[in-house]
Design an enzyme around this catalytic site. Structure first.
Site, mmCIF file in Angstrom:
data_model
loop_
_atom_site.group_PDB
_atom_site.id
_atom_site.type_symbol
_atom_site.label_atom_id
_atom_site.label_comp_id
_atom_site.label_asym_id
_atom_site.label_seq_id
_atom_site.Cartn_x
_atom_site.Cartn_y
_atom_site.Cartn_z
ATOM 1 N N CYS A 11 -33.683 -38.934 32.438
ATOM 2 C CA CYS A 11 -33.460 -38.274 31.145
ATOM 3 C C CYS A 11 -34.006 -36.840 31.181
ATOM 4 O O CYS A 11 -34.659 -36.428 32.133
ATOM 5 C CB CYS A 11 -34.140 -39.066 30.036
ATOM 6 N N CYS A 14 -37.708 -36.568 31.748
ATOM 7 C CA CYS A 14 -38.086 -36.822 33.150
ATOM 8 C C CYS A 14 -37.866 -35.567 33.986
ATOM 9 O O CYS A 14 -38.706 -35.205 34.819
ATOM 10 C CB CYS A 14 -37.265 -37.970 33.722
#
Length: 81
Positions: A11, A14
């Site tokens: 994501c 991240c």
């Protein structure tokens, strides 16, 4: 050399976490190994239930959001010792 792992599904948070770590290491002139782990079995194997998470040499140091820049700089500084 310390190994930093960013655990998560890939994501945006991240990706931001990985960039913050890479930038802090570059600014400090510290060589680290940075890995992005997206395999759910490996993530759960670290006991992480909330991502992104950061693992340094098999020790979870953060989970559940993007870490602060100050925290990352401290981790990188410790990696240089």
């Amino acid at each position: 050399m310390k190994t930093f792992k960013v655990l998560g599904g890939g994501c945006r948070n991240c990706e931001v976490t990985a960039k913050i770590i890479a930038q802090a290491a570059a600014e400090a002139g510290v060589d680290i190994q940075l890995e992005k782990i997206t395999d759910m079995a490996e993530i759960l194997g670290h006991g992480v239930m909330s991502t992104p998470a950061v693992v340094i040499d098999d020790t979870v140091v953060h989970s559940g959001g993007v870490p602060s820049s100050d925290a990352v700089r401290a981790w990188v500084k410790d990696a240089d010792q």
